[in-house]
Design a protein around this motif. Structure first.
Motif, PDB file in Angstrom:
ATOM      1  N   LEU A  61     -65.785 -15.488  -0.245  1.00 56.62           N
ATOM      2  CA  LEU A  61     -66.096 -15.899   1.128  1.00 56.62           C
ATOM      3  C   LEU A  61     -65.875 -14.733   2.084  1.00 56.62           C
ATOM      4  N   GLU A  81     -74.592 -10.084   0.517  1.00 56.96           N
ATOM      5  CA  GLU A  81     -74.272 -11.451   0.940  1.00 56.96           C
ATOM      6  C   GLU A  81     -74.870 -12.460  -0.046  1.00 56.96           C
ATOM      7  N   ARG A  88     -70.242 -17.493  -5.497  1.00 57.63           N
ATOM      8  CA  ARG A  88     -69.578 -18.707  -5.010  1.00 57.63           C
ATOM      9  C   ARG A  88     -70.190 -19.947  -5.632  1.00 57.63           C
ATOM     10  N   MET A 102     -69.810 -33.041   2.228  1.00 62.68           N
ATOM     11  CA  MET A 102     -70.878 -33.234   3.220  1.00 62.68           C
ATOM     12  C   MET A 102     -70.881 -34.714   3.610  1.00 62.68           C
ATOM     13  N   PHE A 117     -78.310 -24.944  -5.058  1.00 62.64           N
ATOM     14  CA  PHE A 117     -78.400 -23.522  -4.721  1.00 62.64           C
ATOM     15  C   PHE A 117     -78.433 -22.657  -5.979  1.00 62.64           C
TER      16      PHE A 117
ATOM     17  N   ARG B 317     -69.308 -26.929  10.307  1.00 63.83           N
ATOM     18  CA  ARG B 317     -68.477 -27.149   9.139  1.00 63.83           C
ATOM     19  C   ARG B 317     -69.335 -27.386   7.899  1.00 63.83           C
ATOM     20  N   GLU B 318     -70.407 -28.156   8.075  1.00 61.70           N
ATOM     21  CA  GLU B 318     -71.298 -28.397   6.942  1.00 61.70           C
ATOM     22  C   GLU B 318     -71.928 -27.095   6.452  1.00 61.70           C
ATOM     23  N   ILE B 321     -69.442 -25.444   4.361  1.00 60.30           N
ATOM     24  CA  ILE B 321     -69.346 -26.079   3.043  1.00 60.30           C
ATOM     25  C   ILE B 321     -70.503 -25.611   2.159  1.00 60.30           C
ATOM     26  N   MET B 322     -71.685 -25.642   2.714  1.00 58.09           N
ATOM     27  CA  MET B 322     -72.846 -25.237   1.926  1.00 58.09           C
ATOM     28  C   MET B 322     -72.713 -23.799   1.454  1.00 58.09           C
ATOM     29  N   LYS B 323     -72.204 -22.951   2.349  1.00 57.17           N
ATOM     30  CA  LYS B 323     -72.033 -21.556   1.950  1.00 57.17           C
ATOM     31  C   LYS B 323     -70.961 -21.423   0.868  1.00 57.17           C
ATOM     32  N   ALA B 324     -69.900 -22.232   0.997  1.00 56.80           N
ATOM     33  CA  ALA B 324     -68.821 -22.158   0.004  1.00 56.80           C
ATOM     34  C   ALA B 324     -69.314 -22.575  -1.376  1.00 56.80           C
ATOM     35  N   VAL B 325     -70.300 -23.467  -1.425  1.00 59.61           N
ATOM     36  CA  VAL B 325     -70.777 -23.895  -2.730  1.00 59.61           C
ATOM     37  C   VAL B 325     -72.048 -23.151  -3.145  1.00 59.61           C
ATOM     38  N   ALA B 327     -74.645 -21.597  -0.968  1.00 62.83           N
ATOM     39  CA  ALA B 327     -75.845 -21.412  -0.147  1.00 62.83           C
ATOM     40  C   ALA B 327     -75.884 -19.982   0.379  1.00 62.83           C
ATOM     41  N   ASN B 329     -77.442 -17.123   3.073  1.00 63.90           N
ATOM     42  CA  ASN B 329     -77.850 -17.192   4.479  1.00 63.90           C
ATOM     43  C   ASN B 329     -79.280 -17.691   4.580  1.00 63.90           C
ATOM     44  N   PRO B 404     -68.439 -18.520   6.930  1.00 63.92           N
ATOM     45  CA  PRO B 404     -67.948 -19.707   6.226  1.00 63.92           C
ATOM     46  C   PRO B 404     -66.455 -19.939   6.416  1.00 63.92           C
ATOM     47  N   ILE B 405     -65.694 -18.866   6.549  1.00 60.70           N
ATOM     48  CA  ILE B 405     -64.242 -19.041   6.682  1.00 60.70           C
ATOM     49  C   ILE B 405     -63.912 -19.746   7.996  1.00 60.70           C
ATOM     50  N   LEU B 408     -65.164 -23.417   7.890  1.00 64.14           N
ATOM     51  CA  LEU B 408     -64.365 -24.376   7.122  1.00 64.14           C
ATOM     52  C   LEU B 408     -63.088 -24.752   7.858  1.00 64.14           C
TER      53      LEU B 408
END
Lengths: 233, 411
Positions: A61, A81, A88, A102, A117, B317-318, B321-325, B327, B329, B404-405, B408
């Motif tokens: 992250l 990125e 991730r 979500m 993803f 926040r969503e 979350i998406m980026k953490a899992v 997603a 950019n 993302p940090i 979250l």
């Protein structure tokens, strides 16, 4: 520690992280650490010690200001990125203190999301999500939304989601912080089971009682590793 | 990422805020509908007018003087086309008839004791009245005290209808004519197409003896009647060739070239030329008005941008979350862009029929035929989608750049 080993899932080599918040704030001041495959490590420290920063770096992250972070042999400090996003999504599974599900998606959809993803097709995603939810004991809650689930159930959905892409590493950030003690016990039991199944786990907590479930505890204070404590079962 | 999944997620997020999505879409609907309505109405008016011009005398060649710096229909009123010119033009191969037209100022007309004021009468030749245009009676004869009225003059000018056989009295400043109505027409041959739009009352009288604009003809070496405008009726298949021959005559041999004051060009125009000019004018007006309607569309786009920015903030926040899992950019950008595009597309799909309906109602009101242009439909949807894309770009870019940090941690 710090020696690169082919079977280490994660290695940190003299990792530093500074933030520019008006003045320069040092969050990590030279941390070296490696997580062997199948290990269960707890990072413990008071708030502000840098343990969350450590977790964010390992999870891709965030990027280090100096030093190297490798996950599954991939150096994150030079990754783009999009590459970090891919790591991730496929090599790391996050479990957060606040669950971070979500809100508009059902349990199955939440668990399947990393696979979206990661490019899985729809039917395989759903199948995998159902399997995992059954494994964490939520086979009867597949189409519930987070608001329709208890705290413990939400955290189990989050764990199932973390497992979805079959990651090399599970990162748990205070996973019991928002649930009662009894539920926390069950969550920790689940993480223990995952470890027994061969998963590599990195747990961040400030509670000794929780940290003791791991094989070793890395004590962090003021951005450096204070000491490493090996626990014997 | 899987387009179907993107679509599901975007659609779900639109549905989860029904009211504000609906209001945003209404903004786009109004924008698209006004553009479509004005454009459709403009196209309808254009096709109506152009159609009516093309119907009326495609084989007419209009000969007139025109100020050199004018385009369009500006017409010099000096009588420059002499009877000599008329005779010479009639000899040109492919010419069926040459109909002159001149106006005679007059003050009033009296019919059965009822007097109305008029601008004037139109002097022409018996050939202007043809069987196609006659509603009743016959044409006047040259040299006779006779007149032909158009329907507006016969039916709406006086309390009672004027019928064939009635007497009317035309008063001018220095003389009075007692005329017998011998015919009623619905327009006359060789009339300038631009004069047809409003049903103005017209009184047609024979040029001989009533038209008195006389000049010295250089060609005939005699004093002759001269007219400001002529219509050359061509054999239909030869209209273009006749136009060229007429122009050549005007340029090289006519009396008019000597009589026309400097700064006046002698031109020969077909109804196609007029149709083209009118089309140009209507298209300019349509473009201008449609341009104003585009403002509504821009406001609609701003609505989308606004609501998308709110959405990005709400869903920070969503996004985290998406980026953490996993997603990227790009995935996040795609999702928000798709959401904005959907809003725009829905607006376009709803705005198009509304715009067509309003355009149709306007054509009913203006009593012109409705011209449906299918490409407008496609264009409207395309524009709606584009509006969504453009309006969504900045919010989507903001969403993609969410850290993302921070996200979250965001409550």
């Amino acid at each position: 520690m710090g020696q690169a080993d082919a079977d280490d899932v994660v290695t940190l080599t003299d990792v530093r992280k500074t933030y520019d918040l008006g003045g320069t704030v040092q969050a990590l001041g030279g941390v070296s650490l490696s997580l062997p495959r199948g290990s269960y490590t707890a990072v413990m420290g008071p708030s502000g010690s840098g343990k969350s920063t450590l977790l964010n770096l390992v999870g891709g992250l965030d990027t280090p200001s100096e030093g190297r972070v490798t996950v599954g042999g991939r150096d994150l400090s030079t990754a783009t990125e999009a590459e970090r996003a891919a790591i991730r999504g496929s090599r790391v599974g996050f479990v957060f203190q606040t669950f971070n599900l979500m809100p508009r998606l059902t349990a199955v959809e939440n668990v399947a999301m990393p696979l979206v993803f990661d490019g899985w097709d729809r039917s395989r995603r759903r199948e995998r999500a159902r399997e995992l939810l059954s494994e964490v004991g939520l086979g009867n809650r597949l189409d519930h939304k987070p608001t329709e689930l208890s705290g413990g159930q939400r955290q189990r959905v989050a764990i199932a989601r973390a497992l979805a892409p079959d990651p090399e590493l599970i990162l748990a950030d205070e996973p019991t912080g928002n649930v009662d003690t009894e539920t926390g016990e069950r969550i920790m039991g689940l993480l223990g089971d995952l470890h027994a199944d061969g998963h590599t786990i990195l747990l961040v907590t400030h509670e000794r009682r929780i940290a003791e479930r791991a094989e070793r505890i890395v004590h962090v204070r003021d951005g450096v590793v204070e000491r490493t404590e090996e626990l014997i079962d | 990422m899987d387009p179907r999944e993107s679509f599901t997620i975007a659609a779900r997020s639109i549905r989860s805020h029904k009211l504000r999505s609906a209001l945003t879409v209404i903004g786009v609907v109004i924008g698209i509908a006004s553009v479509v309505a004005f454009a459709t109405f403009g196209a309808s008016v254009e096709s109506e007018i152009v159609g009516s011009i093309s119907d009326s005398g495609a084989n007419n060649v209009y000969v007139l003087g025109q100020p050199a710096d004018e385009e369009g229909f500006e017409q010099a009123l000096q009588p420059v086309f002499t009877e000599y010119d008329i005779a010479r033009l009639s000899e040109i191969p492919g010419v069926e008839a040459v109909i002159p037209r001149g106006s005679i100022p007059a003050n009033s007309v009296t019919h059965r004791g009822e007097t109305v004021s008029i601008q004037g009468a139109t002097a022409t030749t018996p050939a202007a009245v043809t069987n196609e245009t006659l509603v009743a009676g016959r044409s006047f004869r040259s040299g006779a005290d006779e007149t032909v009225l158009n329907r507006a003059a016969a039916e709406t000018t006086f309390e009672g209808n004027v019928t064939v056989g009635d007497e009317i009295t035309v008063r001018r400043t220095d003389e009075t004519w007692n005329l017998t109505v011998v015919g009623v027409v619905n327009g006359t041959a060789g009339e300038l197409p631009v004069g047809n739009f409003g049903p103005q009352p017209q009184f047609y009288v024979p040029a001989d003896p009533y038209y008195q604009a006389v000049v010295e003809s250089p060609g005939a070496n005699a004093r002759q009647r001269a007219y400001p405008q002529l219509t050359v009726v061509a054999v239909p298949a030869e209209t273009l060739a006749v136009t060229e021959r007429v122009e050549t005559y005007l340029r090289e041999e006519s009396d008019a070239r000597h009589l026309a004051p400097s700064g006046v060009d002698l031109v020969a125009r077909t109804s196609g030329d007029f149709a083209e000019q009118i089309s140009d004018v209507i298209q300019q007006i349509t473009r201008f008005v449609t341009g104003i309607a585009v403002i509504a569309l821009v406001v609609g786009a701003i609505g989308i941008a606004n609501i998308m920015l709110v959405s990005v903030t709400e869903r920070t926040r969503e996004i985290g979350i998406m980026k953490a899992v996993g997603a990227r950019n790009r995935d996040v950008m795609e999702l928000f862009l798709l959401e904005a595009t959907l809003l725009g597309a829905v607006g376009a799909v709803l705005g198009l029929p509304l715009g067509l309906a309003v355009g149709w109602a306007a054509t009913r009101y203006a009593e012109v035929g409705f011209a449906f242009a299918p490409y407008w439909s496609a264009l409207a949807v395309l524009v709606g989608v584009l509006v969504g894309v453009v309006a969504g770009l900045y919010p989507a870019w903001r969403a993609a750049r969410v850290d993302p940090i921070d996200a979250l941690r965001y409550e």
